[in-house]
Structures are given as C-alpha cells and as structure tokens.
Design a protein around this motif. Sequence first.
Motif, PDB file in Angstrom:
ATOM      1  N   THR A   1       1.042  -1.162  -0.143  1.00 49.83           N
ATOM      2  CA  THR A   1       0.048  -0.223  -0.132  1.00 49.83           C
ATOM      3  C   THR A   1       0.887   1.456  -0.533  1.00 49.83           C
ATOM      4  O   THR A   1       2.065   1.280   0.528  1.00 49.83           O
ATOM      5  CB  THR A   1      -1.024   0.091   1.023  1.00 49.83           C
ATOM      6  N   PRO A   2       0.082   2.049  -0.141  1.00 45.96           N
ATOM      7  CA  PRO A   2       0.782   3.192  -0.334  1.00 45.96           C
ATOM      8  C   PRO A   2       2.247   3.490   1.404  1.00 45.96           C
ATOM      9  O   PRO A   2       2.740   4.906   1.519  1.00 45.96           O
ATOM     10  CB  PRO A   2       0.343   4.416  -0.759  1.00 45.96           C
TER      11      PRO A   2
ATOM     12  N   CYS B   1      -7.156  -7.104  -2.381  1.00 44.20           N
ATOM     13  CA  CYS B   1      -6.845  -5.340  -2.953  1.00 44.20           C
ATOM     14  C   CYS B   1      -7.702  -4.503  -3.451  1.00 44.20           C
ATOM     15  O   CYS B   1      -7.923  -3.498  -3.214  1.00 44.20           O
ATOM     16  CB  CYS B   1      -5.571  -4.991  -3.970  1.00 44.20           C
TER      17      CYS B   1
ATOM     18  N   THR C   1      -9.202  -0.994  -1.786  1.00 44.22           N
ATOM     19  CA  THR C   1      -9.424  -0.240  -2.716  1.00 44.22           C
ATOM     20  C   THR C   1     -10.591   0.689  -2.792  1.00 44.22           C
ATOM     21  O   THR C   1     -11.638   1.668  -2.304  1.00 44.22           O
ATOM     22  CB  THR C   1      -8.763  -0.216  -4.408  1.00 44.22           C
TER      23      THR C   1
ATOM     24  N   ALA D   1      -7.520   3.253  -0.423  1.00 44.53           N
ATOM     25  CA  ALA D   1      -6.129   2.997  -0.599  1.00 44.53           C
ATOM     26  C   ALA D   1      -5.976   1.833  -1.769  1.00 44.53           C
ATOM     27  O   ALA D   1      -6.400   0.634  -2.204  1.00 44.53           O
ATOM     28  CB  ALA D   1      -5.942   2.881   0.441  1.00 44.53           C
ATOM     29  N   SER D   2      -4.759   2.102  -2.508  1.00 46.91           N
ATOM     30  CA  SER D   2      -4.132   1.837  -3.112  1.00 46.91           C
ATOM     31  C   SER D   2      -3.539   0.144  -3.106  1.00 46.91           C
ATOM     32  O   SER D   2      -2.721   0.636  -1.855  1.00 46.91           O
ATOM     33  CB  SER D   2      -3.485   2.471  -4.859  1.00 46.91           C
ATOM     34  N   CYS D   3      -3.564  -0.455  -3.501  1.00 50.23           N
ATOM     35  CA  CYS D   3      -3.354  -1.795  -2.776  1.00 50.23           C
ATOM     36  C   CYS D   3      -2.140  -2.975  -4.166  1.00 50.23           C
ATOM     37  O   CYS D   3      -3.678  -2.752  -5.160  1.00 50.23           O
ATOM     38  CB  CYS D   3      -3.793  -2.181  -1.903  1.00 50.23           C
ATOM     39  N   ALA D   4      -0.859  -3.288  -4.079  1.00 51.05           N
ATOM     40  CA  ALA D   4      -0.727  -3.972  -4.481  1.00 51.05           C
ATOM     41  C   ALA D   4      -0.768  -5.644  -4.647  1.00 51.05           C
ATOM     42  O   ALA D   4       0.373  -5.399  -3.269  1.00 51.05           O
ATOM     43  CB  ALA D   4       0.610  -4.066  -6.084  1.00 51.05           C
TER      44      ALA D   4
END
Length: 99
Positions: A12-13, A77, A81, A86-89
Amino acid sequence: MPDTYWPWVLVTPWGRIVPKTHGPNEATYADIPVGPLAAQLTITVARHGSSWWWHSRDGSYAGTGFATPKAALMAICVMVTRVFGASCAVDRDDITKGR
C-alpha cells in the motif's frame, strides 16, 4: 498453469506487508496500513480443500473460492481500494527469499 509462488506480499502507499506464514497453506498479513490516519487491517489467507479463502481478523470482510493465494490477495486489494480508497498491489517477496 497457476502461479504457485508463495507467500506474496501486499503493498500500500504506507508500507509493504510481508506475511507470517503458518505452514504452506496459511499466512497472516498483520496490521496492513490502509489509510493515512493509521487505519490497519489484519487478514488471514488459507487453503481449504482445493481453494483459498481470506478473512479479516474482526470478521467484517471475507472472500472464498479462489484458485490461488495470489487470486485471494488480489481480491483483498480490490476490497481495500473500494472500502478504504487506498491503492493496494500484490508483489513477490524476492528480498526476504534471497532471490
């Protein structure tokens, strides 16, 4: 052929989360940062029979029936989001595996 790499990490960021594994079929992603105000989420991913599932520690989020652990993590993820914005990868953990 499904990707059999395990365990994957979540990104995440606010951080990279390396899971604590509990044997070859279960891992816990503790204290995943999902927001700038220090919101955190703990999720367990595990195999049940021939599929994988995941659930949050408090039981408010869950998913079942995934063909691979990576697919379960990708669903996590998507939830992070959608719910938290929140971005998630999902990423490989080559650093701690020495690759």
